[in-house]
Scaffold this motif. Structure first.
Motif, PDB file in Angstrom:
ATOM      1  N   TRP A  54       0.833  -1.204   0.000  1.00  0.00           N
ATOM      2  CA  TRP A  54       0.000   0.000   0.000  1.00  0.00           C
ATOM      3  C   TRP A  54       0.868   1.255   0.000  1.00  0.00           C
ATOM      4  O   TRP A  54       0.615   2.205  -0.746  1.00  0.00           O
ATOM      5  N   LEU A  55       1.915   1.267   0.845  1.00  0.00           N
ATOM      6  CA  LEU A  55       2.819   2.425   0.881  1.00  0.00           C
ATOM      7  C   LEU A  55       3.570   2.583  -0.437  1.00  0.00           C
ATOM      8  O   LEU A  55       3.752   3.705  -0.931  1.00  0.00           O
ATOM      9  N   ALA A  56       4.008   1.487  -1.031  1.00  0.00           N
ATOM     10  CA  ALA A  56       4.685   1.552  -2.328  1.00  0.00           C
ATOM     11  C   ALA A  56       3.757   2.102  -3.392  1.00  0.00           C
ATOM     12  O   ALA A  56       4.188   2.905  -4.242  1.00  0.00           O
ATOM     13  N   LEU A  57       2.517   1.724  -3.360  1.00  0.00           N
ATOM     14  CA  LEU A  57       1.533   2.246  -4.318  1.00  0.00           C
ATOM     15  C   LEU A  57       1.368   3.748  -4.157  1.00  0.00           C
ATOM     16  O   LEU A  57       1.300   4.488  -5.156  1.00  0.00           O
ATOM     17  N   ILE A  58       1.299   4.216  -2.931  1.00  0.00           N
ATOM     18  CA  ILE A  58       1.125   5.652  -2.673  1.00  0.00           C
ATOM     19  C   ILE A  58       2.390   6.430  -3.074  1.00  0.00           C
ATOM     20  O   ILE A  58       2.296   7.474  -3.734  1.00  0.00           O
ATOM     21  N   ILE A  59       3.563   5.922  -2.689  1.00  0.00           N
ATOM     22  CA  ILE A  59       4.801   6.648  -2.950  1.00  0.00           C
ATOM     23  C   ILE A  59       5.159   6.647  -4.426  1.00  0.00           C
ATOM     24  O   ILE A  59       5.588   7.678  -4.962  1.00  0.00           O
TER      25      ILE A  59
END
Length: 61
Positions: A54-59
């Protein structure tokens, strides 16, 4: 009174093998009754992977 003889290598190994088989047998029986639980480390790893994705998708978006 005579002290008992220490177990020979063969009987010690046999008893270890029997204990191991009994533990496996008991676990299979528990799983068949529906008492199976997922280990905590598996749940923690799954949560970390989901949050990391999820964090990789956002960043990276």
């Amino acid at each position: 009174m005579i002290p008992p003889e220490p177990p020979t290598r063969g009987t010690e190994r046999q008893s270890w093998l029997e204990r191991r088989r009994e533990k496996i047998r008991a676990e299979v029986e528990r799983n068949r009754r529906g008492e199976y639980t997922v280990p905590t480390w598996v749940l923690a790893l799954a949560l970390a992977l989901i949050v990391g994705a999820w964090l990789a998708l956002i960043i990276l978006a």
